[in-house]
Design a protein around this motif. Structure first.
Motif, PDB file in Angstrom:
ATOM      1  N   ALA A   1     -14.854  21.832  74.891  1.00 17.47           N
ATOM      2  CA  ALA A   1     -13.751  21.542  73.974  1.00 17.47           C
ATOM      3  C   ALA A   1     -14.253  20.706  72.809  1.00 17.47           C
ATOM      4  O   ALA A   1     -15.358  20.146  72.849  1.00 17.47           O
ATOM      5  CB  ALA A   1     -12.638  20.795  74.709  1.00 17.47           C
ATOM      6  N   SER A   2     -13.445  20.628  71.769  1.00 17.70           N
ATOM      7  CA  SER A   2     -13.729  19.766  70.622  1.00 17.70           C
ATOM      8  C   SER A   2     -12.564  18.818  70.414  1.00 17.70           C
ATOM      9  O   SER A   2     -11.405  19.190  70.608  1.00 17.70           O
ATOM     10  CB  SER A   2     -13.936  20.605  69.352  1.00 17.70           C
ATOM     11  N   MET A   3     -12.895  17.592  70.024  1.00 21.00           N
ATOM     12  CA  MET A   3     -11.879  16.592  69.759  1.00 21.00           C
ATOM     13  C   MET A   3     -11.839  16.310  68.254  1.00 21.00           C
ATOM     14  O   MET A   3     -12.863  16.008  67.652  1.00 21.00           O
ATOM     15  CB  MET A   3     -12.169  15.293  70.519  1.00 21.00           C
ATOM     16  N   ILE A   4     -10.671  16.422  67.668  1.00 20.70           N
ATOM     17  CA  ILE A   4     -10.470  16.135  66.253  1.00 20.70           C
ATOM     18  C   ILE A   4      -9.844  14.753  66.126  1.00 20.70           C
ATOM     19  O   ILE A   4      -8.809  14.473  66.746  1.00 20.70           O
ATOM     20  CB  ILE A   4      -9.564  17.188  65.590  1.00 20.70           C
ATOM     21  N   ILE A   5     -10.468  13.881  65.350  1.00 15.69           N
ATOM     22  CA  ILE A   5     -10.009  12.504  65.177  1.00 15.69           C
ATOM     23  C   ILE A   5      -9.612  12.323  63.715  1.00 15.69           C
ATOM     24  O   ILE A   5     -10.430  12.548  62.818  1.00 15.69           O
ATOM     25  CB  ILE A   5     -11.120  11.502  65.557  1.00 15.69           C
ATOM     26  N   GLN A   6      -8.379  11.911  63.493  1.00 10.93           N
ATOM     27  CA  GLN A   6      -7.879  11.873  62.130  1.00 10.93           C
ATOM     28  C   GLN A   6      -8.638  10.881  61.247  1.00 10.93           C
ATOM     29  O   GLN A   6      -9.036  11.206  60.138  1.00 10.93           O
ATOM     30  CB  GLN A   6      -6.384  11.539  62.131  1.00 10.93           C
ATOM     31  N   GLU A   7      -8.847   9.660  61.727  1.00  3.73           N
ATOM     32  CA  GLU A   7      -9.551   8.655  60.928  1.00  3.73           C
ATOM     33  C   GLU A   7     -10.391   7.776  61.840  1.00  3.73           C
ATOM     34  O   GLU A   7      -9.856   7.184  62.781  1.00  3.73           O
ATOM     35  CB  GLU A   7      -8.566   7.745  60.174  1.00  3.73           C
ATOM     36  N   VAL A   8     -11.690   7.625  61.550  1.00  2.00           N
ATOM     37  CA  VAL A   8     -12.503   6.727  62.368  1.00  2.00           C
ATOM     38  C   VAL A   8     -12.184   5.275  62.068  1.00  2.00           C
ATOM     39  O   VAL A   8     -12.406   4.393  62.906  1.00  2.00           O
ATOM     40  CB  VAL A   8     -14.015   6.983  62.183  1.00  2.00           C
ATOM     41  N   SER A   9     -11.658   4.982  60.876  1.00  2.00           N
ATOM     42  CA  SER A   9     -11.324   3.598  60.539  1.00  2.00           C
ATOM     43  C   SER A   9     -10.020   3.148  61.202  1.00  2.00           C
ATOM     44  O   SER A   9      -9.792   1.945  61.356  1.00  2.00           O
ATOM     45  CB  SER A   9     -11.200   3.434  59.027  1.00  2.00           C
ATOM     46  N   ASN A  10      -9.201   4.099  61.613  1.00  2.00           N
ATOM     47  CA  ASN A  10      -7.933   3.797  62.269  1.00  2.00           C
ATOM     48  C   ASN A  10      -7.502   5.012  63.075  1.00  2.00           C
ATOM     49  O   ASN A  10      -6.633   5.792  62.650  1.00  2.00           O
ATOM     50  CB  ASN A  10      -6.864   3.430  61.232  1.00  2.00           C
ATOM     51  N   PRO A  11      -8.110   5.217  64.241  1.00  2.00           N
ATOM     52  CA  PRO A  11      -7.894   6.458  65.005  1.00  2.00           C
ATOM     53  C   PRO A  11      -6.544   6.483  65.716  1.00  2.00           C
ATOM     54  O   PRO A  11      -6.436   6.303  66.920  1.00  2.00           O
ATOM     55  CB  PRO A  11      -9.056   6.441  66.001  1.00  2.00           C
TER      56      PRO A  11
ATOM     57  N   ILE B   1     -16.969 -17.774  71.210  1.00  2.00           N
ATOM     58  CA  ILE B   1     -16.827 -16.334  71.004  1.00  2.00           C
ATOM     59  C   ILE B   1     -17.239 -15.975  69.583  1.00  2.00           C
ATOM     60  O   ILE B   1     -16.770 -16.580  68.617  1.00  2.00           O
ATOM     61  CB  ILE B   1     -15.376 -15.874  71.240  1.00  2.00           C
ATOM     62  N   LEU B   2     -18.101 -14.984  69.461  1.00  2.00           N
ATOM     63  CA  LEU B   2     -18.410 -14.330  68.195  1.00  2.00           C
ATOM     64  C   LEU B   2     -17.950 -12.885  68.322  1.00  2.00           C
ATOM     65  O   LEU B   2     -18.346 -12.182  69.251  1.00  2.00           O
ATOM     66  CB  LEU B   2     -19.909 -14.374  67.900  1.00  2.00           C
ATOM     67  N   LEU B   3     -17.111 -12.443  67.402  1.00  2.00           N
ATOM     68  CA  LEU B   3     -16.622 -11.071  67.436  1.00  2.00           C
ATOM     69  C   LEU B   3     -16.584 -10.513  66.027  1.00  2.00           C
ATOM     70  O   LEU B   3     -16.099 -11.173  65.100  1.00  2.00           O
ATOM     71  CB  LEU B   3     -15.219 -11.008  68.051  1.00  2.00           C
ATOM     72  N   GLU B   4     -17.113  -9.300  65.865  1.00  2.00           N
ATOM     73  CA  GLU B   4     -17.032  -8.616  64.582  1.00  2.00           C
ATOM     74  C   GLU B   4     -15.646  -8.005  64.428  1.00  2.00           C
ATOM     75  O   GLU B   4     -15.154  -7.339  65.334  1.00  2.00           O
ATOM     76  CB  GLU B   4     -18.100  -7.530  64.494  1.00  2.00           C
ATOM     77  N   ALA B   5     -15.033  -8.225  63.273  1.00  2.00           N
ATOM     78  CA  ALA B   5     -13.688  -7.703  63.024  1.00  2.00           C
ATOM     79  C   ALA B   5     -13.763  -6.225  62.627  1.00  2.00           C
ATOM     80  O   ALA B   5     -13.308  -5.823  61.558  1.00  2.00           O
ATOM     81  CB  ALA B   5     -12.995  -8.529  61.944  1.00  2.00           C
ATOM     82  N   MET B   6     -14.345  -5.426  63.514  1.00  2.00           N
ATOM     83  CA  MET B   6     -14.418  -3.977  63.331  1.00  2.00           C
ATOM     84  C   MET B   6     -13.162  -3.400  63.949  1.00  2.00           C
ATOM     85  O   MET B   6     -13.135  -2.933  65.088  1.00  2.00           O
ATOM     86  CB  MET B   6     -15.682  -3.429  63.997  1.00  2.00           C
ATOM     87  N   ARG B   7     -12.081  -3.438  63.182  1.00  2.00           N
ATOM     88  CA  ARG B   7     -10.732  -3.245  63.700  1.00  2.00           C
ATOM     89  C   ARG B   7     -10.542  -1.952  64.482  1.00  2.00           C
ATOM     90  O   ARG B   7      -9.781  -1.909  65.460  1.00  2.00           O
ATOM     91  CB  ARG B   7      -9.723  -3.327  62.562  1.00  2.00           C
ATOM     92  N   SER B   8     -11.235  -0.885  64.097  1.00  2.00           N
ATOM     93  CA  SER B   8     -10.978   0.429  64.694  1.00  2.00           C
ATOM     94  C   SER B   8     -11.269   0.470  66.186  1.00  2.00           C
ATOM     95  O   SER B   8     -10.572   1.165  66.939  1.00  2.00           O
ATOM     96  CB  SER B   8     -11.822   1.490  63.979  1.00  2.00           C
ATOM     97  N   VAL B   9     -12.291  -0.235  66.660  1.00  2.00           N
ATOM     98  CA  VAL B   9     -12.723  -0.084  68.054  1.00  2.00           C
ATOM     99  C   VAL B   9     -11.888  -0.903  69.037  1.00  2.00           C
ATOM    100  O   VAL B   9     -12.110  -0.825  70.248  1.00  2.00           O
ATOM    101  CB  VAL B   9     -14.219  -0.414  68.219  1.00  2.00           C
ATOM    102  N   TYR B  10     -10.944  -1.688  68.547  1.00  2.00           N
ATOM    103  CA  TYR B  10     -10.081  -2.457  69.436  1.00  2.00           C
ATOM    104  C   TYR B  10      -8.708  -1.802  69.592  1.00  2.00           C
ATOM    105  O   TYR B  10      -7.845  -2.340  70.276  1.00  2.00           O
ATOM    106  CB  TYR B  10      -9.919  -3.891  68.909  1.00  2.00           C
TER     107      TYR B  10
END
Length: 333
Positions: free
Chosen positions: A246-256, A117-126
């Motif tokens: 509609a529009s979606m407001i997301i507080q933080e892309v790094s930690n939604p 397994i190779l996985l990027e530690a892009m924490r936000s998308v998990y």
């Protein structure tokens, strides 16, 4: 099943990773690598490791290590990841996963070839937050615009202004605002919408040529996305995705952790997002799940590949060249 990990990198991000990973039952810190044995022993004993390395060759050959978390400088990610995967180790590599798309393709090839397994530690998308954003996009109607931003004044910028250049502001280490901060926005966009048809980008260069901030405008069929990132200023504004309904407001892309849908017809919907304090725990859980299920050719690889291709194109437009981009330094798969 316990997964015996080693870590490469003894820094603040590794501290955060170990704190997060410690919240999972399957994680076990077995080993620590550092360039000096003194540092490996100091850091490893502090965190309960039993194996200590100052040689990557010895780490790769160690049969007591199942997986490696890599948090070294960006320029080292590809070579170290490939070395570990060729030895049969699974790799969770800090973002950005590589210096460029060519390096990532070589890493991906090594993972598939060695069935690891190779996985990027892009924490936000998990996180559950990202999952909630993705699952509720259909409520927006036809999506026309996404504005994703992450602007965070770096604590290291004060030293930069004093002439002390730390790793985060060294382009020779494949670093800068796009790689460090902008990668969150790029990956978020790619994971939601795929690769754009084309992009336009620009950046603000600092005295040593590193990018301190930048903007990417991406074109999709019937929609635009704008990415705004900075290491030299803060922003208090959230990100948003605009649809015809509609529009979606997301507080933080790094930690939604918080997202709200505002309907054009009236009313708002606060998305229910369950989360834990340490969002990096989710990437550990997903990494271990992929190991257990032997999903070597998992969908996250495509997201990282798109991320690297988009950032390569943006850097090309901005005139940002890393040593890793030069022909004589390229890693071949």
């Amino acid at each position: 099943m316990k997964v015996n990990f080693a870590v490469i990198g003894t820094n603040k991000i590794t501290d955060k990773f170990l704190a997060a990973a410690g919240k999972t039952e399957e994680f076990c810190l077995a080993g620590v690598y550092s360039r000096t044995m003194e540092r490996a022993l100091e850091y490893g004993k502090k965190h309960g490791a039993r194996l200590f390395f100052n040689s990557l060759e010895e780490l790769a050959a160690c049969g007591q290590i199942d997986a490696v978390y890599i948090a070294s400088p960006n320029c080292c990610h590809a070579e170290q990841s490939i070395q570990m995967m060729e030895a049969g180790k699974h790799v969770l590599c800090e973002k950005p996963v590589a210096s460029n798309a060519g390096e990532f393709r070589a890493m991906e090839g090594a993972a598939l070839r060695n069935k690891v397994i190779l996985l990027e530690a892009m924490r936000s998308v998990y996180t559950p937050g990202f999952r909630a954003v993705k699952e509720n996009l259909n409520k927006l109607g036809r999506i026309r615009r996404a504005t994703l931003q992450y602007c965070q004044y770096s604590s290291r910028y004060d030293n930069f202004k004093k002439g002390i250049i730390e790793n985060a502001f060294k382009p020779e280490l494949s670093n800068g605002a796009l790689m460090d901060i902008g990668s969150y926005c790029v990956h978020f966009m790619a994971a939601l919408f795929g690769k754009p048809q084309n992009i336009q980008s620009s950046s603000l260069k600092l005295l040593n040529g590193v990018d301190g901030a930048g903007t990417i405008l991406a074109d999709y069929e019937g929609m635009q996305a704008e990415l705004i990132y900075s290491k030299i200023t803060d922003s208090r504004l959230p990100s948003q995705i605009q649809g015809e309904n509609a529009s979606m407001i997301i507080q933080e892309v790094s930690n939604p952790q918080k997202a709200v849908i505002y309907y054009r017809s009236g009313g708002a919907e606060d998305l229910e997002i369950s989360s834990i304090d340490t969002d990096m725990t989710y990437e550990v859980l997903e990494f271990i799940r992929l190991i257990q299920e032997e999903q070597y050719d998992h969908p996250y690889l495509a997201n990282s590949r798109m991320e690297m291709e988009i950032m390569d194109q943006a850097r090309g437009q901005q005139g940002i060249l890393f040593p890793a981009d030069r022909e004589e330094n390229k890693i071949c798969g």
